[in-house]
Design an enzyme around this catalytic site. Structure first.
Site, mmCIF file in Angstrom:
data_model
loop_
_atom_site.group_PDB
_atom_site.id
_atom_site.type_symbol
_atom_site.label_atom_id
_atom_site.label_comp_id
_atom_site.label_asym_id
_atom_site.label_seq_id
_atom_site.Cartn_x
_atom_site.Cartn_y
_atom_site.Cartn_z
ATOM 1 N N ASP A 59 0.903 -1.134 0.000
ATOM 2 C CA ASP A 59 0.000 0.000 0.000
ATOM 3 C C ASP A 59 0.945 1.187 0.000
ATOM 4 O O ASP A 59 1.583 1.476 1.023
ATOM 5 C CB ASP A 59 -0.850 0.001 1.266
ATOM 6 C CG ASP A 59 -1.829 1.152 1.244
ATOM 7 O OD1 ASP A 59 -1.395 2.279 0.955
ATOM 8 O OD2 ASP A 59 -3.009 0.934 1.512
ATOM 9 N N HIS A 60 1.090 1.860 -1.138
ATOM 10 C CA HIS A 60 2.216 2.799 -1.229
ATOM 11 C C HIS A 60 2.095 3.961 -0.242
ATOM 12 O O HIS A 60 3.074 4.617 0.070
ATOM 13 C CB HIS A 60 2.456 3.271 -2.668
ATOM 14 C CG HIS A 60 1.507 4.327 -3.156
ATOM 15 N ND1 HIS A 60 0.282 4.024 -3.675
ATOM 16 C CD2 HIS A 60 1.614 5.677 -3.216
ATOM 17 C CE1 HIS A 60 -0.320 5.152 -4.029
ATOM 18 N NE2 HIS A 60 0.469 6.179 -3.762
ATOM 19 N N HIS B 33 -5.633 2.659 1.168
ATOM 20 C CA HIS B 33 -4.888 3.824 1.660
ATOM 21 C C HIS B 33 -5.558 4.476 2.886
ATOM 22 O O HIS B 33 -4.921 4.723 3.902
ATOM 23 C CB HIS B 33 -4.751 4.895 0.580
ATOM 24 C CG HIS B 33 -4.121 4.406 -0.700
ATOM 25 N ND1 HIS B 33 -3.159 3.430 -0.728
ATOM 26 C CD2 HIS B 33 -4.307 4.771 -1.990
ATOM 27 C CE1 HIS B 33 -2.774 3.222 -1.976
ATOM 28 N NE2 HIS B 33 -3.466 4.018 -2.770
HETATM 29 C C1 BG6 Z 1 -3.335 4.738 -6.395
HETATM 30 C C2 BG6 Z 1 -4.688 4.785 -7.043
HETATM 31 O O1 BG6 Z 1 -3.264 3.655 -5.493
HETATM 32 O O2 BG6 Z 1 -3.115 5.935 -5.670
HETATM 33 C C3 BG6 Z 1 -4.807 6.004 -7.951
HETATM 34 O O3 BG6 Z 1 -4.882 3.604 -7.805
HETATM 35 C C4 BG6 Z 1 -4.454 7.260 -7.197
HETATM 36 O O4 BG6 Z 1 -6.126 6.103 -8.484
HETATM 37 C C5 BG6 Z 1 -3.106 7.095 -6.491
HETATM 38 O O5 BG6 Z 1 -4.387 8.331 -8.133
HETATM 39 C C6 BG6 Z 1 -2.818 8.279 -5.595
HETATM 40 O O6 BG6 Z 1 -1.521 8.170 -5.094
HETATM 41 P P1 BG6 Z 1 -0.651 9.455 -4.753
HETATM 42 O O7 BG6 Z 1 0.599 8.907 -4.162
HETATM 43 O O8 BG6 Z 1 -0.448 10.173 -6.049
HETATM 44 O O9 BG6 Z 1 -1.465 10.240 -3.795
#
Ligand code: BG6
Length: 487
Positions: free
Chosen positions: A175-176, A238
């Site tokens: 989960d980044h 997230h």
């Molecule tokens: C991803 C989603 O996990 O997270 C995308 O699939 C979203 O739809 C993105 O745009 C948002 O990540 P960040 O790091 O740009 O806030």
């Protein structure tokens, strides 16, 4: 990762995630000397590409997604040297045997990372393919990208099939958001300071708001997003992970299972929402045409690849409750959406007001303290307090004590994927979701999705460039709460 030589195989190696995130992150790691010796990066995919074409593609990805000031020819060449391409179909045992041959030719005992940047429906098949070719060795690690499955049943099936060939401590579920600098800082803030813990509970906190607002729209991903929507794309993973880090009890260490045990307890304590209660305590929206930073953008239904009568939600708000002694009665408002007024990710902790205003009735209600943890852009923490305005009269004014990470630390923050890839190589599972966490999250989300499906209403329309449908404001207002940007 220093000192470790490894092979990384990226399934979906020329796909969207690899191009936008993984290849640029690996470029940075290589440039920073974090990728050692003869470590290799093999990208796989179904299309026929050769090594030169893959390297061209990767060079293009770096030119587009690495900051100009960080891109230099020598570093790029050195990085590309490590890259190769292997054509592979997920259901072809022969292709896996060839991959095994290629990997075994050089040091069969080195650490291997299999990064599955593919659709989740391929996860189990790929893991079984790897096992069939004898690649599920003890030094192997499998990285799975979110969303894992589309509901509890599909997630459980993936976990079971992957778990049949790889042990749980070999599986890194990404989960980044857990790799973002400020999320790590939230841990530091909560558990490195004695100041907050005594206040961090229902007696002092009025409500918590977690917002992940985006200005971007579909970015050409209609095929994925139409079946996913904001709930599966952002909330199930997230937002719930952030909620866990805000709400969990102090773990005894930062070791993976100590942290994951505490997060799991939060997920299991989420008050179930289903049927009419789910409709009452949530809002779904879908963006209409509007303007972002003064530029006209089309509505969701007019985006390429979207069904003309699509009900996919591009915005969602949920009022969640955590049934524990610490949090009973405190609403956690979760909000996310595409094509909103700003790109802003933040956690807002609204404290309770002082019990009595001693400064005179003419000052009205005194605004309560607020802690804002800003994840992006402009990572930082601010604490709103009241101070006396200089001058003869006793006038109080809200002021902000701010910590701006970029100014304070003056180093380039690691991108989430750089950190997470480093942790995979180190074999540290703290920043990754365990199977039971994932399943607990789906267990809470599934009944809400079912209630939405059964509900006759479409998602509420909102103009691109706004803060979502008006019902997102009234959901809070009816109980005396307000979103951070409104107060
Ligand atoms: C991803 C989603 O996990 O997270 C995308 O699939 C979203 O739809 C993105 O745009 C948002 O990540 P960040 O790091 O740009 O806030």
């Amino acid at each position: 990762m220093r000192g470790d030589t490894f092979d990384m195989v990226i399934f979906g190696g020329a796909g969207d995630l690899a191009t936008r995130k993984l290849i640029p992150a690996l470029y940075y790691l290589n440039k920073d000397g974090q990728i050692q010796g003869s470590s290799r990066i093999l990208c796989t995919g179904r299309s026929a590409m050769d090594q030169a074409a893959m390297r061209d593609h990767a060079a293009g990805a770096c030119r587009q997604y690495v900051r100009d000031s960080d891109l230099d020819d020598a570093a790029l060449r050195a990085f590309l040297e490590r890259l190769d391409y292997v054509k592979l179909s997920a259901d072809d045992a022969g292709d896996f045997a060839q991959l095994a041959d290629q990997l075994n030719r050089q040091d069969p005992d080195r650490c291997r990372v299999f990064f599955l940047a593919t659709a989740p429906k391929l996860f189990a098949t790929i893991c079984e393919g790897l096992a069939g070719a004898g690649l599920n060795t003890p030094q192997a690690r499998v990285v799975l990208e979110k969303p894992l499955g589309s509901d509890l049943q599909s997630a459980t099936e993936i976990n079971q099939r992957v778990g049949a060939v790889f042990s749980e401590d070999q599986v890194f579920r990404i989960d980044h958001y857990l790799g973002k600098e400020t999320v790590q800082n939230l841990m530091a803030l909560r558990f490195g300071n004695a100041l907050f813990e005594p206040l961090w509970r229902r007696t002092n906190i009025n409500d918590v708001q977690i917002t992940l607002a985006e200005q971007v729209g579909l970015e050409g991903r209609a095929g994925y997003y139409e079946h996913t929507g904001a709930m599966r794309d952002m909330i199930q993973n997230h937002l719930l992970q952030l909620l866990c880090i805000v709400a969990m009890e102090p773990p005894t260490a930062t070791e993976a299972n100590a942290v994951r045990d505490e997060k799991l307890k939060v997920l299991r304590a989420l008050k179930p929402l289903s049927g009419q209660a789910a409709i009452r305590d949530t809002v779904r929206g879908q963006y209409r045409a509007g303007a972002i930073n003064g530029q006209a953008v089309p509505g969701y239904l007019d985006e390429d690849g979207v069904e003309p009568d699509s009900r996919t939600e591009t915005f969602a708000v949920i009022k969640a409750h955590i049934d524990t002694w610490r949090w009973a009665g405190v609403p956690f408002f979760l909000r996310t959406g595409k094509r909103l007024a700003e790109r802003r990710a933040e956690i807002v902790i609204n404290f309770r007001p002082v019990p009595l205003n001693i400064f005179g009735a003419d000052l009205g209600d005194l605004p309560a303290n607020r802690l804002v943890i800003r994840l992006q852009p402009d990572e930082g923490v601010s604490l709103n307090v009241l101070a006396k305005q200089p001058g003869p009269a006793m006038r109080l004014k809200p002021v902000s004590l701010r910590l701006d990470f970029a100014r304070t630390f003056k180093v380039r923050p690691l991108d989430a994927y750089e950190r997470l890839l480093t942790e995979v190589i180190r074999g540290n599972l703290t920043l990754f979701m365990r199977n039971d966490e994932l399943e607990a999250a789906w267990r809470w989300v599934d009944p809400i999705l079912a209630a939405w499906k059964d509900d006759g209403d479409r998602p509420r329309g909102y103009n691109a460039g706004s803060w979502g449908p008006s019902s997102a404001v009234s959901l809070l207002a009816r109980e005396g709460f307000a979103w951070h940007e409104e107060v």
